[in-house]
Design an enzyme around this catalytic site. Structure first.
Site, PDB file in Angstrom:
ATOM      1  N   LEU A  35      20.290 -14.531 -27.393  1.00  0.00           N
ATOM      2  CA  LEU A  35      19.512 -14.410 -28.444  1.00  0.00           C
ATOM      3  C   LEU A  35      18.707 -15.792 -28.788  1.00  0.00           C
ATOM      4  CD1 LEU A  35      21.455 -12.128 -31.020  1.00  0.00           C
ATOM      5  CD2 LEU A  35      19.648 -11.552 -29.261  1.00  0.00           C
ATOM      6  N   SER A  36      18.804 -16.719 -27.745  1.00  0.00           N
ATOM      7  CA  SER A  36      17.868 -17.948 -27.867  1.00  0.00           C
ATOM      8  C   SER A  36      16.267 -17.532 -28.068  1.00  0.00           C
ATOM      9  CB  SER A  36      18.265 -18.925 -27.042  1.00  0.00           C
ATOM     10  OG  SER A  36      17.524 -18.414 -25.594  1.00  0.00           O
ATOM     11  N   ASP A  60      26.080 -17.509 -23.926  1.00  0.00           N
ATOM     12  CA  ASP A  60      25.086 -18.377 -22.968  1.00  0.00           C
ATOM     13  C   ASP A  60      25.697 -18.352 -21.617  1.00  0.00           C
ATOM     14  OD1 ASP A  60      23.881 -20.348 -21.946  1.00  0.00           O
ATOM     15  OD2 ASP A  60      23.463 -21.391 -23.534  1.00  0.00           O
ATOM     16  N   LYS A  87      11.225 -19.755 -20.267  1.00  0.00           N
ATOM     17  CA  LYS A  87      10.011 -19.797 -19.455  1.00  0.00           C
ATOM     18  C   LYS A  87       8.647 -20.218 -20.097  1.00  0.00           C
ATOM     19  CE  LYS A  87       8.968 -15.787 -22.432  1.00  0.00           C
ATOM     20  NZ  LYS A  87       8.497 -14.173 -22.545  1.00  0.00           N
ATOM     21  N   SER A 127       8.454 -15.586 -10.056  1.00  0.00           N
ATOM     22  CA  SER A 127       7.211 -15.576 -10.607  1.00  0.00           C
ATOM     23  C   SER A 127       6.034 -15.876  -9.583  1.00  0.00           C
ATOM     24  CB  SER A 127       7.304 -16.610 -11.584  1.00  0.00           C
ATOM     25  OG  SER A 127       5.943 -17.157 -12.143  1.00  0.00           O
ATOM     26  N   TYR A 152       9.349 -25.650 -15.348  1.00  0.00           N
ATOM     27  CA  TYR A 152       9.745 -24.294 -15.109  1.00  0.00           C
ATOM     28  C   TYR A 152       9.378 -23.425 -13.894  1.00  0.00           C
ATOM     29  CZ  TYR A 152       8.253 -19.513 -15.577  1.00  0.00           C
ATOM     30  OH  TYR A 152       8.197 -18.016 -15.130  1.00  0.00           O
ATOM     31  N   LYS A 156      12.083 -21.578 -10.667  1.00  0.00           N
ATOM     32  CA  LYS A 156      11.858 -20.288 -10.129  1.00  0.00           C
ATOM     33  C   LYS A 156      12.002 -20.712  -8.517  1.00  0.00           C
ATOM     34  CE  LYS A 156      11.907 -17.684 -13.687  1.00  0.00           C
ATOM     35  NZ  LYS A 156      12.935 -16.910 -13.793  1.00  0.00           N
ATOM     36  N   LEU A 203      -1.852 -15.605 -23.257  1.00  0.00           N
ATOM     37  CA  LEU A 203      -3.053 -15.438 -23.585  1.00  0.00           C
ATOM     38  C   LEU A 203      -2.880 -14.071 -24.786  1.00  0.00           C
ATOM     39  CD1 LEU A 203      -6.074 -15.414 -23.582  1.00  0.00           C
ATOM     40  CD2 LEU A 203      -6.227 -14.042 -21.638  1.00  0.00           C
ATOM     41  N   ARG A 298      -6.777 -26.403 -19.860  1.00  0.00           N
ATOM     42  CA  ARG A 298      -5.644 -26.565 -20.290  1.00  0.00           C
ATOM     43  C   ARG A 298      -4.881 -27.085 -18.889  1.00  0.00           C
ATOM     44  NH1 ARG A 298      -1.482 -21.730 -21.989  1.00  0.00           N
ATOM     45  NH2 ARG A 298      -1.898 -21.189 -19.892  1.00  0.00           N
ATOM     46  N   GLY A 300      -2.680 -28.161 -16.000  1.00  0.00           N
ATOM     47  CA  GLY A 300      -1.645 -27.432 -15.196  1.00  0.00           C
ATOM     48  C   GLY A 300      -1.887 -26.072 -14.957  1.00  0.00           C
TER      49      GLY A 300
HETATM   50  C1  UD1 Z   1       2.270 -19.020 -17.135  1.00  0.00           C
HETATM   51  C2  UD1 Z   1       2.839 -19.273 -15.613  1.00  0.00           C
HETATM   52  C3  UD1 Z   1       3.597 -18.225 -15.208  1.00  0.00           C
HETATM   53  C4  UD1 Z   1       4.591 -17.789 -16.214  1.00  0.00           C
HETATM   54  C5  UD1 Z   1       3.924 -17.413 -17.574  1.00  0.00           C
HETATM   55  C6  UD1 Z   1       4.829 -17.319 -18.712  1.00  0.00           C
HETATM   56  C7  UD1 Z   1       1.837 -20.486 -14.160  1.00  0.00           C
HETATM   57  C8  UD1 Z   1       0.613 -20.873 -13.008  1.00  0.00           C
HETATM   58  N1  UD1 Z   1       1.854 -19.493 -14.504  1.00  0.00           N
HETATM   59  O1  UD1 Z   1       0.983 -17.937 -16.698  1.00  0.00           O
HETATM   60  O2  UD1 Z   1       4.427 -18.452 -14.019  1.00  0.00           O
HETATM   61  O3  UD1 Z   1       5.609 -16.890 -15.800  1.00  0.00           O
HETATM   62  O4  UD1 Z   1       3.267 -18.680 -17.915  1.00  0.00           O
HETATM   63  O5  UD1 Z   1       4.946 -18.012 -19.707  1.00  0.00           O
HETATM   64  O6  UD1 Z   1       2.497 -21.571 -14.339  1.00  0.00           O
HETATM   65  N2  UD1 Z   1      -5.374 -18.943 -22.095  1.00  0.00           N
HETATM   66  C9  UD1 Z   1      -6.371 -19.126 -22.867  1.00  0.00           C
HETATM   67  N3  UD1 Z   1      -6.102 -19.430 -24.035  1.00  0.00           N
HETATM   68  C10 UD1 Z   1      -4.754 -19.264 -24.729  1.00  0.00           C
HETATM   69  C11 UD1 Z   1      -3.752 -18.995 -23.751  1.00  0.00           C
HETATM   70  C12 UD1 Z   1      -4.213 -18.896 -22.408  1.00  0.00           C
HETATM   71  O7  UD1 Z   1      -7.767 -19.265 -22.562  1.00  0.00           O
HETATM   72  O8  UD1 Z   1      -4.546 -19.519 -25.842  1.00  0.00           O
HETATM   73  C13 UD1 Z   1      -5.691 -18.661 -20.523  1.00  0.00           C
HETATM   74  C14 UD1 Z   1      -5.174 -19.636 -19.675  1.00  0.00           C
HETATM   75  O9  UD1 Z   1      -5.833 -20.845 -19.333  1.00  0.00           O
HETATM   76  C15 UD1 Z   1      -4.771 -19.056 -18.143  1.00  0.00           C
HETATM   77  C16 UD1 Z   1      -4.738 -17.388 -18.756  1.00  0.00           C
HETATM   78  O10 UD1 Z   1      -5.270 -17.321 -20.273  1.00  0.00           O
HETATM   79  O11 UD1 Z   1      -6.165 -18.926 -17.694  1.00  0.00           O
HETATM   80  C17 UD1 Z   1      -3.378 -16.942 -18.881  1.00  0.00           C
HETATM   81  O12 UD1 Z   1      -2.427 -17.865 -19.581  1.00  0.00           O
HETATM   82  P1  UD1 Z   1      -1.075 -17.461 -19.690  1.00  0.00           P
HETATM   83  O13 UD1 Z   1      -0.773 -16.167 -20.479  1.00  0.00           O
HETATM   84  O14 UD1 Z   1      -0.429 -18.614 -20.351  1.00  0.00           O
HETATM   85  O15 UD1 Z   1      -0.276 -17.372 -18.334  1.00  0.00           O
HETATM   86  P2  UD1 Z   1      -0.125 -18.379 -17.221  1.00  0.00           P
HETATM   87  O16 UD1 Z   1      -0.575 -19.746 -17.368  1.00  0.00           O
HETATM   88  O17 UD1 Z   1      -0.878 -17.659 -16.096  1.00  0.00           O
END
Ligand code: UD1
Length: 342
Positions: A35-36, A60, A87, A127, A152, A156, A203, A298, A300
């Protein structure tokens, strides 16, 4: 008698949806979760959907003695789906040792006890991050694993290597690693969904929280990528479709249909969507404008990735069915439900 499946991280986002699908297909589910990053009420959600409350053990998986006691208690396990892991990409950069400790020790404790107690089947939660920015799109399972962008992602990659090396000496083990693209959405009943703690990194929860008025505006990270509209492209997959793939993987392992004892499958839709396309689709299904602004990339983040799903479609016999629009609607319904919005 029903086949008993251990779901580690079973109260988490993907784990809870998978537990529901397993129960609905006639499996008996046992959950381990500390439940973390989830809450005990998720069990109520699973019960409301399925009519069954799965057995639950809270501890855990890094605690070796507790893992062993668990295996001594549950002697009928047929297979394990291992979700339990940290994650958050950014957090892993800040606290790498915490990520290596948690994600790797838990896996090794499981593998050691699987061997000792004769549990032969494992589905491992991997992933698409293992591919980094692929040279060719859509990305196939044979694409090279690229140096990880974050601790992270590295956990994987290393986890897949630990499983592979262990199988060299334990050929009786069977594993399917499922490489997820971007899971989104919630169960159609809105009884379970994603519950991010604090400010969401991903996102779609950020989008739904912005629409709910919890966040002022969404920041779109970059509009200068080499993509049709300049924003980054991902393969967004419905979490229920994803959960169903785990049931198919379990069936495959238990029916021993796998051709080698370590298989990999991409779980995506095969279609890439840009951040701005997701925003537009969300606006369409909710019939409201979303506050957003374009900001810098962003760090990375990769530019674009989407899955080649042929192997999952043909060999696993699974295909993502739900549309982006329906999935965003399910995410919004879930957000409304947990915030009490009509
Ligand atoms: C990342 C990891 C994935 C992991 C997942 C879980 C990588 C390449 N991918 O996915 O392996 O399983 O997180 O946390 O490391 N975005 C915005 N605004 C926001 C949030 C996101 O524009 O506020 C954009 C990001 O720049 C990206 C897309 O939305 O282009 C998806 O982002 P996100 O949902 O964080 O997933 P990933 O980064 O693709």
């Amino acid at each position: 008698m029903k086949d008993q499946i251990l779901v580690t991280g079973g109260t988490g986002y993907i784990g809870s949806h998978t537990s529901v699908e397993l129960i609905e297909k006639g499996y008996e589910v046992v959950i381990i979760d500390n439940l973390s990053n989830s809450s005990i009420e998720v069990l109520d959600g699973i019960e409301k959907i399925t009519g069954v409350r799965p057995a639950f053990e809270q501890f855990d998986l890094c605690e070796a003695d507790k893992v062993k006691s668990f295996f001594q208690k549950y002697t009928g396990l047929k297979a394990i789906i291992h979700f339990a892991a940290f994650k958050a990409v950014g957090e892993s950069v800040d606290q790498p040792l915490m990520y290596y400790q948690n994600n790797l020790i838990s896996l090794m404790n499981l593998l050691r006890n699987m061997d000792e107690f004769g549990v032969k089947h494992l589905v491992f939660s991997s992933s698409c991050t293992v591919y980094g920015q692929p040279d060719e799109l859509p990305v196939t399972e044979n694409a090279p694993v690229k140096p990880a962008e974050s601790p992270y992602g590295n956990t994987k990659q290393i986890s897949e290597e630990i499983i592979r090396d262990n199988m060299q000496v334990k050929p009786e083990l069977n594993t399917i690693a499922l490489r997820y693209f971007n899971p989104i959405g919630a169960h159609s009943t809105s009884h379970i969904g994603e519950l991010p703690r604090g400010v969401p990194n991903n996102l779609v929860p950020f989008v739904t929280q912005t629409a709910a008025g919890i966040r002022k505006e969404l920041m779109v990270f970059g509009d200068d990528y080499n993509t049709p509209d300049g924003s980054a492209v991902r393969d967004y997959i419905n979490v229920v479709d994803l959960a169903q793939a785990h049931v198919v993987a379990i069936n495959r392992l238990l029916q021993k249909k796998n051709n080698s004892n370590f298989e990999f499958f991409n779980l995506g839709t095969g279609t890439g969507s840009s951040v701005l396309e997701v925003v537009k689709a969300f606006e369409k299904v909710t019939d409201q404008k979303l506050n957003y602004k374009i900001v810098d990339r962003r760090s990375g983040d990769i530019e674009k990735v989407w899955a080649d799903t042929r192997v999952a479609n043909e060999v696993l016999g699974w295909k993502a069915k739900r549309s982006l629009e329906d999935t965003l609607e399910s995410a919004w319904n879930w957000e409304k439900k947990i915030r009490g919005i009509k």
